[in-house]
Motif scaffolding. Sequence first.
Motif, PDB file in Angstrom:
ATOM      1  N   TYR A   6      -5.408 -11.116  -1.659  1.00 40.35           N
ATOM      2  CA  TYR A   6      -5.549 -10.246  -2.819  1.00 40.35           C
ATOM      3  C   TYR A   6      -4.538  -9.106  -2.734  1.00 40.35           C
ATOM      4  O   TYR A   6      -3.971  -8.819  -1.679  1.00 40.35           O
ATOM      5  CB  TYR A   6      -6.979  -9.682  -2.908  1.00 40.35           C
ATOM      6  N   THR A   7      -4.348  -8.461  -3.879  1.00 40.74           N
ATOM      7  CA  THR A   7      -3.454  -7.314  -4.002  1.00 40.74           C
ATOM      8  C   THR A   7      -4.272  -6.094  -4.415  1.00 40.74           C
ATOM      9  O   THR A   7      -5.233  -6.218  -5.180  1.00 40.74           O
ATOM     10  CB  THR A   7      -2.370  -7.587  -5.065  1.00 40.74           C
ATOM     11  N   ILE A   8      -3.904  -4.945  -3.906  1.00 38.95           N
ATOM     12  CA  ILE A   8      -4.461  -3.689  -4.414  1.00 38.95           C
ATOM     13  C   ILE A   8      -3.388  -3.044  -5.275  1.00 38.95           C
ATOM     14  O   ILE A   8      -2.270  -2.798  -4.818  1.00 38.95           O
ATOM     15  CB  ILE A   8      -4.879  -2.746  -3.273  1.00 38.95           C
ATOM     16  N   VAL A   9      -3.713  -2.816  -6.544  1.00 41.60           N
ATOM     17  CA  VAL A   9      -2.786  -2.200  -7.490  1.00 41.60           C
ATOM     18  C   VAL A   9      -3.171  -0.730  -7.659  1.00 41.60           C
ATOM     19  O   VAL A   9      -4.310  -0.416  -8.029  1.00 41.60           O
ATOM     20  CB  VAL A   9      -2.820  -2.923  -8.852  1.00 41.60           C
ATOM     21  N   ILE A  10      -2.224   0.147  -7.392  1.00 34.77           N
ATOM     22  CA  ILE A  10      -2.476   1.584  -7.485  1.00 34.77           C
ATOM     23  C   ILE A  10      -1.599   2.189  -8.580  1.00 34.77           C
ATOM     24  O   ILE A  10      -0.400   2.397  -8.381  1.00 34.77           O
ATOM     25  CB  ILE A  10      -2.207   2.284  -6.140  1.00 34.77           C
ATOM     26  N   PRO A  11      -2.170   2.464  -9.754  1.00 34.06           N
ATOM     27  CA  PRO A  11      -1.421   3.170 -10.801  1.00 34.06           C
ATOM     28  C   PRO A  11      -1.341   4.654 -10.446  1.00 34.06           C
ATOM     29  O   PRO A  11      -2.337   5.253 -10.044  1.00 34.06           O
ATOM     30  CB  PRO A  11      -2.276   2.966 -12.067  1.00 34.06           C
ATOM     31  N   VAL A  12      -0.175   5.231 -10.618  1.00 38.76           N
ATOM     32  CA  VAL A  12       0.022   6.632 -10.228  1.00 38.76           C
ATOM     33  C   VAL A  12       0.700   7.401 -11.353  1.00 38.76           C
ATOM     34  O   VAL A  12       1.731   6.965 -11.887  1.00 38.76           O
ATOM     35  CB  VAL A  12       0.891   6.736  -8.956  1.00 38.76           C
ATOM     36  N   TYR A  13       0.112   8.516 -11.701  1.00 37.51           N
ATOM     37  CA  TYR A  13       0.800   9.498 -12.546  1.00 37.51           C
ATOM     38  C   TYR A  13       0.335  10.888 -12.130  1.00 37.51           C
ATOM     39  O   TYR A  13      -0.817  11.260 -12.341  1.00 37.51           O
ATOM     40  CB  TYR A  13       0.536   9.280 -14.035  1.00 37.51           C
ATOM     41  N   ASN A  14       1.218  11.604 -11.468  1.00 30.73           N
ATOM     42  CA  ASN A  14       0.944  12.975 -11.019  1.00 30.73           C
ATOM     43  C   ASN A  14      -0.353  13.055 -10.197  1.00 30.73           C
ATOM     44  O   ASN A  14      -1.296  13.764 -10.567  1.00 30.73           O
ATOM     45  CB  ASN A  14       0.888  13.928 -12.210  1.00 30.73           C
TER      46      ASN A  14
END
Length: 271
Positions: A6-14
């Motif tokens: 599996y993959t862990i997806v980390i969306p980042v904005y500030n």
Amino acid sequence: MKQLEYTIVIPVYNKEGFMIRCISSALNQTLAPSSILIIDDASTDQSIKEITPFLFDKRIKLIQLKKNGGTSKLLNEALRYIKTPYFIQLDGDDWLEPNAAKELVSALHSNPSAGFAYGNHHFYYYDKKNELNNIKPMIAPNFENKYDLLLKLSFMINPRCYRTKSIIDMGGWIIDYPFDKWEGRFFEDVQMILRLANKYSWIHVNKFLHNITINMNTSQHDGKLSLINFNHLRMSMYEYMLEEWGGEYSPLWNIESGYILLKDLTFNKAK
């Protein structure tokens, strides 16, 4: 096992100040991730500086978008890079419990008809003194069917583990709803859960697997959303989904503290 990759997806904005805790929780899973995909939505703070020391780990891939596009566009970009059967979405200011991936991925793997799995979470908020407090356990409901899910979805289920093929088959996140001038920046999580619920089953892992933080001093999105627009989006999306589901039911709305909430569904006899 390869079947549990599996993959862990980390969306980042500030997300300056939160990335070390977030990425560390991804790396410290008892079922180790095959990859950790960090996608930065053109942050203007020091988020990248906090991410950089982790890039020695070959499982971590950082993608920096040149223009801020919002979460839906960011997640659609992530789909291009996910090569595993499952992925977990982890927001940059949250963190996972060590057994989160093992519980969620195993549950999805054991139930091939399910499009997503979810657990329970703890809720924290930062006050004006930037102190973390008011710990509140959030036990997610068990949903009997998609209409029950619609009625009980008063707070978003977390954590969420998706079957990658299910998301791809859905065409990813929609950014051009006729009622949404923000191009999928808001309610993208609700959007996907409701669309998946129309085609797939789901699994509730009744364990605390996730921790969510809210900073009460800043907007939690890449753009402020007024209460009027918030209510408009909620109503429009739910009404749109009910029509997508065949138009058998109409919503009954209720106002609580200025927020419009779904109170009940009425059966449309004519249909």
